[in-house]
Design a protein around this motif. Sequence first.
Motif, PDB file in Angstrom:
ATOM      1  N   ALA A  32       0.825  -1.211   0.000  1.00  0.00           N
ATOM      2  CA  ALA A  32       0.000   0.000   0.000  1.00  0.00           C
ATOM      3  C   ALA A  32       0.860   1.263   0.000  1.00  0.00           C
ATOM      4  CB  ALA A  32      -0.943  -0.006   1.197  1.00  0.00           C
ATOM      5  N   THR A  33       1.869   1.298   0.853  1.00  0.00           N
ATOM      6  CA  THR A  33       2.722   2.482   0.975  1.00  0.00           C
ATOM      7  C   THR A  33       3.491   2.756  -0.315  1.00  0.00           C
ATOM      8  OG1 THR A  33       2.990   2.070   3.335  1.00  0.00           O
ATOM      9  CG2 THR A  33       4.605   3.523   2.312  1.00  0.00           C
ATOM     10  N   LYS A  34       4.030   1.717  -0.895  1.00  0.00           N
ATOM     11  CA  LYS A  34       4.842   1.858  -2.111  1.00  0.00           C
ATOM     12  C   LYS A  34       3.996   1.870  -3.393  1.00  0.00           C
ATOM     13  CE  LYS A  34       8.756   1.852   0.081  1.00  0.00           C
ATOM     14  NZ  LYS A  34       9.625   3.011   0.116  1.00  0.00           N
ATOM     15  N   ARG A  35       2.689   1.576  -3.238  1.00  0.00           N
ATOM     16  CA  ARG A  35       1.765   1.543  -4.372  1.00  0.00           C
ATOM     17  C   ARG A  35       2.245   0.562  -5.450  1.00  0.00           C
ATOM     18  NH1 ARG A  35      -2.147   5.138  -4.545  1.00  0.00           N
ATOM     19  NH2 ARG A  35      -2.145   5.297  -6.804  1.00  0.00           N
ATOM     20  N   ILE A  36       2.543  -0.661  -4.987  1.00  0.00           N
ATOM     21  CA  ILE A  36       2.997  -1.722  -5.881  1.00  0.00           C
ATOM     22  C   ILE A  36       2.083  -2.934  -5.716  1.00  0.00           C
ATOM     23  CG2 ILE A  36       5.394  -0.966  -6.052  1.00  0.00           C
ATOM     24  CD1 ILE A  36       6.118  -2.886  -3.794  1.00  0.00           C
ATOM     25  N   GLY A  37       2.140  -3.851  -6.677  1.00  0.00           N
ATOM     26  CA  GLY A  37       1.233  -4.984  -6.674  1.00  0.00           C
ATOM     27  C   GLY A  37       1.810  -6.289  -6.193  1.00  0.00           C
ATOM     28  N   ALA A  38       3.133  -6.359  -6.048  1.00  0.00           N
ATOM     29  CA  ALA A  38       3.744  -7.625  -5.638  1.00  0.00           C
ATOM     30  C   ALA A  38       5.128  -7.380  -5.065  1.00  0.00           C
ATOM     31  CB  ALA A  38       3.832  -8.581  -6.813  1.00  0.00           C
ATOM     32  N   LEU A  39       5.555  -8.337  -4.269  1.00  0.00           N
ATOM     33  CA  LEU A  39       6.880  -8.302  -3.655  1.00  0.00           C
ATOM     34  C   LEU A  39       7.555  -9.661  -3.814  1.00  0.00           C
ATOM     35  CD1 LEU A  39       5.726  -6.757  -0.271  1.00  0.00           C
ATOM     36  CD2 LEU A  39       7.311  -5.648  -1.860  1.00  0.00           C
ATOM     37  N   PRO A  40       8.826  -9.675  -4.172  1.00  0.00           N
ATOM     38  CA  PRO A  40       9.538 -10.943  -4.098  1.00  0.00           C
ATOM     39  C   PRO A  40       9.732 -11.296  -2.617  1.00  0.00           C
ATOM     40  CG  PRO A  40      11.022  -9.174  -4.779  1.00  0.00           C
ATOM     41  CD  PRO A  40       9.662  -8.586  -4.661  1.00  0.00           C
ATOM     42  N   VAL A  41       9.612 -12.574  -2.318  1.00  0.00           N
ATOM     43  CA  VAL A  41       9.788 -13.049  -0.942  1.00  0.00           C
ATOM     44  C   VAL A  41      11.120 -13.785  -0.886  1.00  0.00           C
ATOM     45  CG1 VAL A  41       8.835 -14.449   0.918  1.00  0.00           C
ATOM     46  CG2 VAL A  41       7.289 -13.289  -0.686  1.00  0.00           C
ATOM     47  N   LEU A  42      11.975 -13.347   0.038  1.00  0.00           N
ATOM     48  CA  LEU A  42      13.317 -13.905   0.130  1.00  0.00           C
ATOM     49  C   LEU A  42      13.481 -14.782   1.365  1.00  0.00           C
ATOM     50  CD1 LEU A  42      15.394 -10.705  -0.741  1.00  0.00           C
ATOM     51  CD2 LEU A  42      14.482 -12.445  -2.297  1.00  0.00           C
ATOM     52  N   GLU A  43      14.304 -15.804   1.185  1.00  0.00           N
ATOM     53  CA  GLU A  43      14.712 -16.661   2.296  1.00  0.00           C
ATOM     54  C   GLU A  43      16.206 -16.879   2.155  1.00  0.00           C
ATOM     55  OE1 GLU A  43      13.078 -20.508   4.650  1.00  0.00           O
ATOM     56  OE2 GLU A  43      12.935 -20.577   2.468  1.00  0.00           O
ATOM     57  N   GLN A  44      16.960 -16.384   3.106  1.00  0.00           N
ATOM     58  CA  GLN A  44      18.421 -16.456   3.068  1.00  0.00           C
ATOM     59  C   GLN A  44      18.967 -15.875   1.767  1.00  0.00           C
ATOM     60  OE1 GLN A  44      19.306 -20.558   3.924  1.00  0.00           O
ATOM     61  NE2 GLN A  44      18.743 -20.332   6.079  1.00  0.00           N
ATOM     62  N   GLY A  45      18.380 -14.763   1.329  1.00  0.00           N
ATOM     63  CA  GLY A  45      18.865 -14.053   0.153  1.00  0.00           C
ATOM     64  C   GLY A  45      18.389 -14.584  -1.190  1.00  0.00           C
ATOM     65  N   ARG A  46      17.679 -15.695  -1.183  1.00  0.00           N
ATOM     66  CA  ARG A  46      17.193 -16.292  -2.432  1.00  0.00           C
ATOM     67  C   ARG A  46      15.681 -16.142  -2.542  1.00  0.00           C
ATOM     68  NH1 ARG A  46      21.802 -19.219  -1.468  1.00  0.00           N
ATOM     69  NH2 ARG A  46      23.030 -19.691  -3.308  1.00  0.00           N
ATOM     70  N   VAL A  47      15.194 -16.084  -3.763  1.00  0.00           N
ATOM     71  CA  VAL A  47      13.754 -15.929  -3.983  1.00  0.00           C
ATOM     72  C   VAL A  47      13.032 -17.220  -3.620  1.00  0.00           C
ATOM     73  CG1 VAL A  47      11.957 -15.487  -5.695  1.00  0.00           C
ATOM     74  CG2 VAL A  47      14.105 -14.231  -5.824  1.00  0.00           C
ATOM     75  N   ALA A  48      12.113 -17.104  -2.657  1.00  0.00           N
ATOM     76  CA  ALA A  48      11.326 -18.258  -2.208  1.00  0.00           C
ATOM     77  C   ALA A  48       9.934 -18.242  -2.812  1.00  0.00           C
ATOM     78  CB  ALA A  48      11.222 -18.252  -0.685  1.00  0.00           C
ATOM     79  N   GLY A  49       9.487 -17.069  -3.230  1.00  0.00           N
ATOM     80  CA  GLY A  49       8.149 -16.941  -3.800  1.00  0.00           C
ATOM     81  C   GLY A  49       7.833 -15.496  -4.115  1.00  0.00           C
ATOM     82  N   ILE A  50       6.572 -15.270  -4.441  1.00  0.00           N
ATOM     83  CA  ILE A  50       6.060 -13.926  -4.733  1.00  0.00           C
ATOM     84  C   ILE A  50       4.840 -13.710  -3.846  1.00  0.00           C
ATOM     85  CG2 ILE A  50       5.015 -12.422  -6.486  1.00  0.00           C
ATOM     86  CD1 ILE A  50       7.832 -13.064  -7.256  1.00  0.00           C
ATOM     87  N   PHE A  51       4.752 -12.537  -3.255  1.00  0.00           N
ATOM     88  CA  PHE A  51       3.576 -12.161  -2.478  1.00  0.00           C
ATOM     89  C   PHE A  51       2.886 -11.034  -3.231  1.00  0.00           C
ATOM     90  CE2 PHE A  51       1.480  -9.488   0.702  1.00  0.00           C
ATOM     91  CZ  PHE A  51       0.620 -10.412   1.256  1.00  0.00           C
ATOM     92  N   SER A  52       1.623 -11.264  -3.615  1.00  0.00           N
ATOM     93  CA  SER A  52       0.917 -10.275  -4.432  1.00  0.00           C
ATOM     94  C   SER A  52      -0.438  -9.924  -3.840  1.00  0.00           C
ATOM     95  CB  SER A  52       0.718 -10.824  -5.850  1.00  0.00           C
ATOM     96  OG  SER A  52      -0.249 -11.858  -5.837  1.00  0.00           O
ATOM     97  N   GLU A  53      -1.026  -8.898  -4.417  1.00  0.00           N
ATOM     98  CA  GLU A  53      -2.379  -8.501  -4.032  1.00  0.00           C
ATOM     99  C   GLU A  53      -3.340  -9.687  -4.141  1.00  0.00           C
ATOM    100  OE1 GLU A  53      -2.309  -3.956  -5.790  1.00  0.00           O
ATOM    101  OE2 GLU A  53      -2.473  -5.673  -7.163  1.00  0.00           O
ATOM    102  N   ARG A  54      -3.159 -10.502  -5.142  1.00  0.00           N
ATOM    103  CA  ARG A  54      -4.020 -11.674  -5.325  1.00  0.00           C
ATOM    104  C   ARG A  54      -3.933 -12.628  -4.139  1.00  0.00           C
ATOM    105  NH1 ARG A  54      -2.834 -13.354 -11.596  1.00  0.00           N
ATOM    106  NH2 ARG A  54      -3.719 -11.483 -12.555  1.00  0.00           N
TER     107      ARG A  54
END
Length: 143
Positions: A32-54
């Motif tokens: 909401a603050t950044k007005r974006i629709g998704a965030l990469p989700v990291l675990e120990q510096g690596r992409v573990a998934g995507i978190f989105s509005e959906r």
Amino acid sequence: MNIGNLIEGRASSDIISVEVGQSVREAVRILATKRIGALPVLEQGRVAGIFSERDVIHRLADEGEACLDRRVGDVMTSPAITVDRMTSIDDALGLMTRRRIRHLPVIETEMMCGFISIGDLVKFRYDEVQHEAEAMREYITHA
């Protein structure tokens, strides 16, 4: 043209992301603050998934506001569909269309070096078409 050309000049440190252990509430606040629709989700510096509005919408519909206290890692879309720098713009657009997604982490040697949206790709293609049309008009005018 490839994804590497598109993200050239962008610093990977500018990518807004969350960690798997952060709360959904925190992630929603960032979206909401950044007005974006998704965030990469990291675990120990690596992409573990995507978190989105959906993801939020589906969880709210299923669980109500209790989902806001869950970990992002529990509700994210995983595994993340990714591309690398050498992926062509057209291939990335095709992938997004087929998989019905709007964001792609760009991976290089197992680490995220970029995060692109379908809006980035559409803007690139639009600018390219405009440039080609202008070149044709110029050619026709001076031929």
